[in-house]
Write a protein that holds these residues in place. Structure first.
Motif, PDB file in Angstrom:
ATOM      1  N   GLU A 149      -3.333   6.757 -11.192  1.00 30.68           N
ATOM      2  CA  GLU A 149      -3.823   5.722 -10.282  1.00 30.68           C
ATOM      3  C   GLU A 149      -3.171   4.379 -10.558  1.00 30.68           C
ATOM      4  O   GLU A 149      -2.792   3.650  -9.635  1.00 30.68           O
ATOM      5  CB  GLU A 149      -5.342   5.608 -10.394  1.00 30.68           C
ATOM      6  CG  GLU A 149      -5.933   4.578  -9.435  1.00 30.68           C
ATOM      7  CD  GLU A 149      -7.441   4.470  -9.563  1.00 30.68           C
ATOM      8  OE1 GLU A 149      -8.022   3.614  -8.884  1.00 30.68           O
ATOM      9  OE2 GLU A 149      -8.031   5.250 -10.344  1.00 30.68           O
ATOM     10  N   LYS A 150      -3.026   4.036 -11.830  1.00 28.65           N
ATOM     11  CA  LYS A 150      -2.418   2.753 -12.193  1.00 28.65           C
ATOM     12  C   LYS A 150      -0.904   2.797 -12.021  1.00 28.65           C
ATOM     13  O   LYS A 150      -0.295   1.847 -11.517  1.00 28.65           O
ATOM     14  CB  LYS A 150      -2.764   2.404 -13.648  1.00 28.65           C
ATOM     15  CG  LYS A 150      -4.241   2.413 -13.972  1.00 28.65           C
ATOM     16  CD  LYS A 150      -4.998   1.341 -13.228  1.00 28.65           C
ATOM     17  CE  LYS A 150      -6.461   1.310 -13.660  1.00 28.65           C
ATOM     18  NZ  LYS A 150      -7.248   0.321 -12.894  1.00 28.65           N
ATOM     19  N   ARG A 158       5.330   5.798  -7.402  1.00 29.95           N
ATOM     20  CA  ARG A 158       4.569   6.474  -6.339  1.00 29.95           C
ATOM     21  C   ARG A 158       5.463   7.473  -5.607  1.00 29.95           C
ATOM     22  O   ARG A 158       5.015   8.545  -5.210  1.00 29.95           O
ATOM     23  CB  ARG A 158       4.019   5.435  -5.361  1.00 29.95           C
ATOM     24  CG  ARG A 158       3.146   6.038  -4.275  1.00 29.95           C
ATOM     25  CD  ARG A 158       2.338   4.986  -3.549  1.00 29.95           C
ATOM     26  NE  ARG A 158       3.146   3.978  -2.895  1.00 29.95           N
ATOM     27  CZ  ARG A 158       3.208   2.702  -3.274  1.00 29.95           C
ATOM     28  NH1 ARG A 158       2.491   2.266  -4.296  1.00 29.95           N
ATOM     29  NH2 ARG A 158       3.964   1.839  -2.630  1.00 29.95           N
TER      30      ARG A 158
END
Length: 826
Positions: A149-150, A158
């Protein structure tokens, strides 16, 4: 109760029924509490049954009471143990600091840090030894669960941690977790940067001697430049509270991506785009060994850099690089002027005006074309704006029979003749355009170029970005605010415009002119036309003629350089063939056009190989006898096996048997033809090697009847390759990416481009090998004539007069049955 033989009860004894309902409830609740505690209760059982019930309740509550007391005791003991352990740790650290004569300020910091660590219970987050016993894949999944997530807040990670890339686990495991106490530094000013830092938890202060202090909290990243080049920090990042960061070194990143060629290419492209911005922004030269670089750079730089990568474009359906500008429907809408109603357009068309005045009037009537605030200007597409204007002006000239205007800029040698112009006028008069049809065509010409802008296409959903035509269809339905001219269309005009765009999504008239599409494309447009108004086909053809007249708008607005004598005759052949689509089969229409092109060059069409050669004449844009001789000579230079493979590829129709459409094949052949190191024969040979590679990869196997293969990168390679060996080596190093079930893209990797400069053999060796190959081809040709080129045509029925028609046939080479190709050529 007495009636049941139980005697007097405690309710009777203590007159409970005479009390109020709240009072009865409180007495009952107190009785329940006394069963779990030693507290006395004033009322006693009055008969045997009540006494038994009380005893059972007491027996049940004793173990429950004991369990609860045990749990509370255990919790208190654990709290005491933790307190004692924490106190012991504090005493041990205090004693150690006293014994070592640690300065008071440092002692205070150490004690405060320990206090925060113990209070936050950070020790529970350390990886247990049991993790070493688990499979690596499972450990990586745990890292992904905790860190992704971080990490994925950064555009590059990503992208490479996307499901299709399959690097989420390795990337997450390489990010090292670091805990910082109050006052600890994640990095310090003027020190060598060892990698990128991502804030995960806590508040930090970024201080620099040359800038004001700033506060940062999750999620933010720093020192990204150190992943791509050696540099030093320009600032200091300090924790203001107990904090946590992720750190990644360039060595660890390289280790993760080294086994994934597509990811290596994406990281390389991203780094180049990112560093180009840093170079312009940095105060020191990046060419020095360790320049001082800003640690906190705009996030937009990362967003724009990631959009330059091929991997991003493939995963998101975007074609081409994207500029820095970010647009939305609202921002574009607010900048656009208003379009003019149809009455104003009629007024413009009714006047006899010179070209500059006509162009100026069209700019005023269509807001998209405004030279100051139009949509094209907003998206920096002035070239497309000029092409749109010339296409619309050409439509006016064609409708009003203005021969001199459209031929004004043409030279005498290639100038459109009045005779050919009159033939075009016969087509225009036959179409007999109504006002609604003219309006629909003009709006189409005004807006078609918008989706050539990559920034504009970003406002469309990813699945609609596969082609400009699909993007245009989406924009008309969902981005109407950016296309003001749509608002003035009548319902019939809007329906016609949607019909034109719908046909474009399945069939490209310009591709037919150069034989780039296949009979299945004609079959698709025939299917679309069945549910549309009968006149749509002629309106579509007219719109495409006007569009092609406008392609030279950037070179000159004073007439159409495209619509010269040669191109006009080719257009007329295509128009005459496509107009018969309503009454003939799609393959018949397609091969009628190909045959007409060959017949215009006095090439007889009888054998399958001659049909393939006729299509090659279209693909190579051959329009005269010298070009015909050049293509024919190149065809005879390749071997019979190579001609056989190319013939099979060029003749399959995509209706009964799977076929391929090679996007940019004409450009590939044109570039190779103009390249002295290649020429057409070597281009044919290179194309044969491409077919082999596609077969090995399975790229030509698709559930659909036609596979579209984008070879734009190979077309660029063909203009620079110095020999056939280098071209073939580049093809072998290229990557094949399947976009969807019916679309494949040939990606030229960095290694492909390196081959152009390094070469695989010396130029002299390549020339000798190519000449030997040509001699071998000539020898094969002699044997091939005697053996009828190892091809057999069964059950062929040739019917005269012209055009020649091969009604049915089975074309196959000697060998594998799977290589058989059925066809029906016209």
């Amino acid at each position: 109760m007495e009636g049941h033989g139980l005697g007097r009860t405690w309710i009777d004894e203590y007159n409970m029924l005479e009390n109020s309902l709240p009072s009865q409830y409180m007495w009952s609740f107190q009785w329940i509490l006394t069963q779990f505690t030693p507290a006395p209760f004033p009322f006693q059982p009055q008969n045997e049954l009540e006494q038994v019930f009380v005893l059972i309740v007491i027996l049940v509550t004793i173990p429950l009471m004991g369990a609860q007391i045990g749990r509370v005791t255990a919790t208190l003991n654990q709290m005491n143990a933790n307190s004692n352990a924490n106190g012991k740790l504090k005493r041990e650290l205090q004693a150690y600091l006293n014994l070592t004569n640690t300065p008071t300020t440092l002692t205070t910091r150490a004690m405060r840090s320990l206090q925060h660590v113990l209070r936050a219970n950070k020790g529970s987050r350390t990886a247990p030894a049991a993790l070493n016993k688990l499979p690596m894949s499972l450990v990586e999944e745990l890292h992904v669960s905790r860190k992704s997530e971080k990490i994925c807040a950064h555009p590059l990670f990503r992208l490479i941690m996307a499901p299709g890339v399959q690097l989420a686990g390795p990337v997450s495991s390489k990010f090292q977790i670091r805990s910082l106490a109050i006052g600890d530094h994640a990095f310090q000013e003027n020190t060598l940067a060892t990698g990128m830092v991502i804030i995960v938890e806590g508040t930090f202060q970024l201080t620099s001697a040359l800038a004001a202090d700033s506060l940062w909290s999750p999620v933010a990243w720093f020192a990204e430049t150190s992943l791509w080049t050696a540099c030093r920090h320009k600032s200091t990042l300090t924790a203001l509270e107990l904090a946590e960061i992720f750190a990644l070194t360039p060595e660890d990143l390289a280790m993760v991506v080294r086994n994934s060629p597509s990811t290596i290419a994406a990281v390389h492209e991203y780094a180049e785009a990112f560093l180009s911005r840093v170079k312009n922004f940095a105060e020191s030269d990046l060419a020095v060994d360790t320049p001082i670089v800003e640690d906190s750079l705009p996030e937009e730089w990362s967003d724009c850099a990631i959009r330059t990568t091929q991997l991003f474009r493939l995963l998101n359906g975007v074609s081409g690089a994207v500029s820095d500008a970010q647009y939305s429907v609202e921002t574009v809408k607010n900048q656009l002027p208003s379009s003019a109603p149809w009455s104003k357009i009629i007024e413009v068309m009714s006047r006899d005006v010179a070209t500059p005045e006509l162009i100026s009037d069209l700019e005023k009537c269509f807001a998209e074309l405004d030279p100051h605030n139009g949509t094209y200007v907003i998206f920096q597409q002035d070239g497309e704006r000029k092409r749109a204007l010339l296409g619309m002006a050409s439509a006016v000239w064609l409708i009003k029979d203005c021969y001199e205007n459209i031929a004004f800029c043409q030279t005498s040698g290639t100038r459109l003749s009045k005779t050919t112009w009159d033939e075009l006028q016969e087509f225009v008069r036959g179409v007999n355009l109504t006002q609604d049809q003219i309006h629909a065509v003009l709006v189409y010409l005004a807006i078609r170029g918008l989706c050539k802008s990559k920034d504009y296409c970003l406002m469309c959903r990813p699945s609609s970005r596969r082609s400009p035509e699909e993007s245009l269809a989406y924009a008309m339905e969902h981005l109407g605010d950016t296309i003001p001219s749509l608002a003035f269309l009548t319902r019939q005009s809007r329906s016609l415009l949607e019909g034109i765009v719908g046909i474009l999504c399945t069939f490209n008239f310009a591709q037919l002119l150069q034989g780039e599409n296949n009979p299945q494309s004609m079959a698709l447009v025939k299917g679309v036309l069945q549910s549309k108004v009968p006149e749509l086909l002629n309106v579509y053809i007219f719109s495409q003629v006007c569009m092609m007249c406008g392609v030279t708008g950037e070179a000159s607005m004073h007439g159409s350089l495209f619509l010269n004598e040669t191109n006009a005759k080719t257009l007329l052949l295509a128009i005459q063939c496509v107009q018969g689509l309503n009454d003939a089969d799609a393959p018949q229409v397609y091969w009628r056009y190909i045959t007409a092109r060959a017949t215009a060059l006095d090439l007889s069409i009888e054998s399958p190989e001659e049909f393939a050669l006729a299509r090659l004449l279209c693909l190579t844009r051959t329009t005269d006898q010298s070009g015909l001789h050049e293509v024919h000579a190149a065809w005879r230079k390749i071997t019979a096996d190579e001609r056989e493979a190319l013939t099979e590829c060029l003749l399959v129709d995509g209706i009964k048997f799977r076929a391929c459409i090679f996007m940019f094949l004409p450009l590939f052949l044109a570039n190779a033809r103009a390249n002295p190191g290649l020429g057409l024969a070597r281009a044919f040979r290179g194309f044969r090697e491409l077919l082999r590679k596609l077969h090995r990869h399975g790229a030509m196997s698709s559930p659909g009847s036609t596979v579209t293969i984008d070879i734009a990168g190979l077309a660029s390679i063909a203009s620079r390759a110095s020999s056939c060996d280098i071209l073939v080596a580049a093809i072998e190093k290229a990557e094949i990416i399947r976009i969807d079930e019916s679309k494949v893209s040939l990606i030229m990797t960095q290694e492909c481009w390196s081959i152009l400069t390094e070469g695989t053999k010396s130029s002299r060796q390549a020339d000798i090998l190519d000449r030997l190959h040509e001699i071998l081809g000539e020898l094969h040709n002699g044997a091939g004539v005697a053996e009828h080129q190892q091809w057999a045509i069964h059950d062929a029925q040739i019917i005269d007069p012209e055009p020649r028609i091969i009604r049915t046939g089975t074309l196959h080479a000697e060998g594998d049955e799977d290589d058989r190709v059925h066809y029906a050529h016209y």
